[in-house]
Motif scaffolding. Structure first.
Motif, PDB file in Angstrom:
ATOM      1  N   TRP A  29       0.835  -1.197   0.000  1.00 19.76           N
ATOM      2  CA  TRP A  29       0.000   0.000   0.000  1.00 19.76           C
ATOM      3  C   TRP A  29       0.872   1.251   0.000  1.00 19.76           C
ATOM      4  CZ3 TRP A  29       1.638  -2.369   4.305  1.00 19.76           C
ATOM      5  CH2 TRP A  29       2.014  -1.597   5.404  1.00 19.76           C
ATOM      6  N   GLN A  30       0.264   2.388  -0.341  1.00 19.06           N
ATOM      7  CA  GLN A  30       0.962   3.673  -0.354  1.00 19.06           C
ATOM      8  C   GLN A  30       0.638   4.450   0.914  1.00 19.06           C
ATOM      9  OE1 GLN A  30       3.027   5.284  -2.672  1.00 19.06           O
ATOM     10  NE2 GLN A  30       3.164   3.359  -3.849  1.00 19.06           N
ATOM     11  N   GLU A  31       1.672   4.981   1.553  1.00 16.72           N
ATOM     12  CA  GLU A  31       1.481   5.801   2.763  1.00 16.72           C
ATOM     13  C   GLU A  31       2.522   6.900   2.761  1.00 16.72           C
ATOM     14  OE1 GLU A  31       1.314   5.349   7.627  1.00 16.72           O
ATOM     15  OE2 GLU A  31       1.297   3.548   6.378  1.00 16.72           O
ATOM     16  N   ASN A  32       2.036   8.154   2.847  1.00 16.55           N
ATOM     17  CA  ASN A  32       2.919   9.326   2.825  1.00 16.55           C
ATOM     18  C   ASN A  32       3.821   9.345   1.594  1.00 16.55           C
ATOM     19  OD1 ASN A  32       1.937  10.149   5.385  1.00 16.55           O
ATOM     20  ND2 ASN A  32       3.426   8.820   6.418  1.00 16.55           N
ATOM     21  N   GLY A  33       3.243   8.905   0.449  1.00 16.11           N
ATOM     22  CA  GLY A  33       3.995   8.952  -0.809  1.00 16.11           C
ATOM     23  C   GLY A  33       4.993   7.822  -0.979  1.00 16.11           C
ATOM     24  N   LYS A  34       5.032   6.871  -0.023  1.00 17.71           N
ATOM     25  CA  LYS A  34       5.986   5.764  -0.112  1.00 17.71           C
ATOM     26  C   LYS A  34       5.247   4.432  -0.106  1.00 17.71           C
ATOM     27  CE  LYS A  34       9.749   8.158   2.307  1.00 17.71           C
ATOM     28  NZ  LYS A  34      10.678   8.118   3.469  1.00 17.71           N
ATOM     29  N   GLN A  35       5.816   3.491  -0.887  1.00 15.20           N
ATOM     30  CA  GLN A  35       5.214   2.164  -0.919  1.00 15.20           C
ATOM     31  C   GLN A  35       5.645   1.364   0.302  1.00 15.20           C
ATOM     32  OE1 GLN A  35       4.374  -0.237  -4.581  1.00 15.20           O
ATOM     33  NE2 GLN A  35       6.043  -1.504  -3.764  1.00 15.20           N
ATOM     34  N   GLN A  36       4.656   0.783   0.956  1.00 17.11           N
ATOM     35  CA  GLN A  36       4.907  -0.026   2.139  1.00 17.11           C
ATOM     36  C   GLN A  36       4.437  -1.453   1.866  1.00 17.11           C
ATOM     37  OE1 GLN A  36       6.312   1.517   4.753  1.00 17.11           O
ATOM     38  NE2 GLN A  36       6.027   3.636   4.092  1.00 17.11           N
ATOM     39  N   GLU A  37       4.976  -2.409   2.571  1.00 12.10           N
ATOM     40  CA  GLU A  37       4.502  -3.774   2.428  1.00 12.10           C
ATOM     41  C   GLU A  37       4.615  -4.551   3.733  1.00 12.10           C
ATOM     42  OE1 GLU A  37       7.834  -6.811   0.931  1.00 12.10           O
ATOM     43  OE2 GLU A  37       7.150  -5.448  -0.665  1.00 12.10           O
ATOM     44  N   VAL A  38       3.765  -5.570   3.846  1.00  4.86           N
ATOM     45  CA  VAL A  38       3.788  -6.446   5.007  1.00  4.86           C
ATOM     46  C   VAL A  38       3.511  -7.865   4.522  1.00  4.86           C
ATOM     47  CG1 VAL A  38       1.319  -6.160   5.538  1.00  4.86           C
ATOM     48  CG2 VAL A  38       2.915  -6.746   7.352  1.00  4.86           C
ATOM     49  N   CYS A  39       4.115  -8.845   5.183  1.00  7.46           N
ATOM     50  CA  CYS A  39       3.949 -10.239   4.768  1.00  7.46           C
ATOM     51  C   CYS A  39       3.345 -11.080   5.889  1.00  7.46           C
ATOM     52  CB  CYS A  39       5.296 -10.832   4.354  1.00  7.46           C
ATOM     53  SG  CYS A  39       6.010 -10.061   2.875  1.00  7.46           S
ATOM     54  N   ALA A  40       2.791 -12.248   5.509  1.00  4.41           N
ATOM     55  CA  ALA A  40       2.217 -13.169   6.491  1.00  4.41           C
ATOM     56  C   ALA A  40       2.236 -14.575   5.927  1.00  4.41           C
ATOM     57  CB  ALA A  40       0.797 -12.751   6.841  1.00  4.41           C
ATOM     58  N   LEU A  41       2.175 -15.569   6.815  1.00  3.90           N
ATOM     59  CA  LEU A  41       2.205 -16.966   6.387  1.00  3.90           C
ATOM     60  C   LEU A  41       0.884 -17.404   5.778  1.00  3.90           C
ATOM     61  CD1 LEU A  41       4.124 -18.600   9.382  1.00  3.90           C
ATOM     62  CD2 LEU A  41       4.963 -18.280   7.049  1.00  3.90           C
ATOM     63  N   THR A  42      -0.237 -16.834   6.312  1.00  4.44           N
ATOM     64  CA  THR A  42      -1.561 -17.222   5.813  1.00  4.44           C
ATOM     65  C   THR A  42      -2.328 -16.000   5.349  1.00  4.44           C
ATOM     66  OG1 THR A  42      -2.663 -16.979   7.955  1.00  4.44           O
ATOM     67  CG2 THR A  42      -1.606 -19.109   7.495  1.00  4.44           C
ATOM     68  N   LEU A  43      -3.344 -16.232   4.541  1.00  7.23           N
ATOM     69  CA  LEU A  43      -4.169 -15.135   4.040  1.00  7.23           C
ATOM     70  C   LEU A  43      -4.968 -14.502   5.186  1.00  7.23           C
ATOM     71  CD1 LEU A  43      -5.027 -13.562   1.536  1.00  7.23           C
ATOM     72  CD2 LEU A  43      -6.864 -15.256   1.172  1.00  7.23           C
ATOM     73  N   ALA A  44      -5.440 -15.315   6.120  1.00  6.65           N
ATOM     74  CA  ALA A  44      -6.195 -14.795   7.267  1.00  6.65           C
ATOM     75  C   ALA A  44      -5.327 -13.873   8.108  1.00  6.65           C
ATOM     76  CB  ALA A  44      -6.719 -15.947   8.119  1.00  6.65           C
TER      77      ALA A  44
END
Length: 408
Positions: A29-44
């Motif tokens: 996602w974009q926040e304050n003009g910068k691309q951010q990302e987060v990961c997880a093992l499951t979709l839930a």
């Protein structure tokens, strides 16, 4: 219409979601003009993180900052912004934080500190450090606004110290100990014993002024001759002398201004106070005036035998010795005379200020006058003493009403 992306189980993926070759899920996602990302093992798990991210964005909370910022970092930021703090207060805050918070709770990240952590920390101070209510109040007075700053600056959503101190007080049945005023009998015994004692007579002037002017101990030991106007019979209170540990670990005497505007005031001299001041001045004229100087202030009224200003702890120790010897002598005399002894309860120098205020309240009804003389910034402080002091007066008044109100 573009075909929706799916994961390896055939489930539809939302905007910003993707599945990596290793099977892990990613959200961008974009926040304050910068691309951010987060990961997880499951979709839930990923979607739970997405909900938290959206909530943080809506509430203006920067959880990444909270994950990397410690309580120690936040304390530094808080103190840097408190430019109005008196130096004595700043020194006290730094001392308490460094010695009791910095190496424990202070090292934790803001995002990891919960209400239960704060409560457990407070409990550890009581059990392991033997903290009393006043010391706990100081710690809470420091930490609560630090967490509040973290909330206002968007590091965390809520203040984890909210309600912790109230819960500690409740679970430990804590109430701030009330300072008692000396009874008239105790007051007369205390002054009378000093007046006739060759050992303690030299303490009479300073304790007479404390009882007769109601000033704080720092105001009294810092009093200078130029603050005493014998022409108009008033004492000017315009500074405090404090003895406190400094950032370098040493305890030093320093001059500070009154904590509030109400602290700067004039107190009329009672005749006994005027006499005590003249006695002290006569003593100094015989022994020689001291040349001790503290932060540019000199010509102090009350000096110890070395010609230096008094330490509050020294005065409290003197009170303890006077009470001890008086009570022992009075107990023996009462036994010989077959009567009940008039004993003096233990008290400190601040009880003398409280005693003055109590006597004042017993004889004056104008609360604003009492407030101004005492230097109370909050009228509720004056009202509390007034209510306590006049309780006995109410009982006396009702005794005088017996038979005068025709109700039967």
């Amino acid at each position: 219409m573009a075909e929706k992306r799916k994961d390896n189980k055939g489930r539809n993926l939302r905007t910003g979601e993707s599945q990596r070759p290793d099977g892990r899920y990613r959200y961008r996602w974009q926040e304050n003009g910068k691309q951010q990302e987060v990961c997880a093992l499951t979709l839930a798990e990923l979607r739970e993180k997405e909900r938290q991210i959206q909530r943080d964005i809506e509430d203006g909370v920067d959880s990444k900052k909270a994950d990397t910022t410690t309580l120690n970092d936040m304390f530094k930021k808080y103190m840097a912004g408190k430019t109005e703090l008196k130096q004595s207060t700043r020194t006290n805050y730094n001392y308490m934080y460094k010695n009791y918070v910095h190496d424990s709770l202070g090292k934790k990240k803001l995002s990891k500190i919960k209400y239960s952590d704060v409560k457990a920390f407070y409990t550890s101070l009581i059990k392991e450090k033997n903290f009393k209510p006043n010391s706990m109040e100081i710690i809470n007075t420091i930490l609560h606004p630090v967490f509040t700053l973290a909330v206002r600056d968007g590091y965390i959503r809520t203040n984890p110290s909210d309600g912790a101190m109230q819960e500690i007080k409740k679970s430990h049945n804590w109430e701030k100990p009330k300072r008692h005023a000396l009874t008239i009998e105790e007051q007369e015994a205390f002054i009378g014993y000093m007046a006739q004692s060759p050992i303690y007579n030299h303490w009479l002037p300073i304790f007479t002024v404390l009882l007769g002017a109601g000033c704080r101990i720092g105001e009294l030991i810092g009093l200078r001759w130029c603050d005493c106007d014998f022409d108009n019979n008033v004492i000017s209170i315009n500074h405090n002398l404090i003895y406190r540990q400094q950032d370098n670990g040493k305890c030093e005497m320093h001059i500070t201004t009154p904590k509030t505007k109400a602290g700067t005031r004039t107190i009329p001299m009672l005749s006994e106070v005027r006499k005590a001041l003249f006695t002290e001045r006569k003593n100094q004229m015989q022994k020689g005036f001291s040349d001790c100087e503290i932060d540019g202030y000199s010509n102090f009224v009350f000096l110890n035998r070395e010609g230096y200003v008094h330490n509050p702890m020294t005065l409290n120790r003197a009170i303890g010795r006077i009470i001890r010897d008086y009570n022992a002598e009075e107990t023996e005399n009462a036994k010989k005379e077959k009567r009940e002894p008039v004993l003096i309860r233990h008290f400190s120098v601040h009880n003398l200020r409280h005693t003055f205020c109590t006597r004042f309240c017993e004889n004056e009804q104008n609360l604003k006058v009492i407030q101004e003389i005492m230097g109370h910034s909050d009228i509720s402080t004056t009202m509390n003493v007034y209510a306590e002091a006049t309780e006995g007066k109410k009982q006396e008044a009702f005794k005088n009403l017996e038979g005068k109100i025709k109700i039967g």
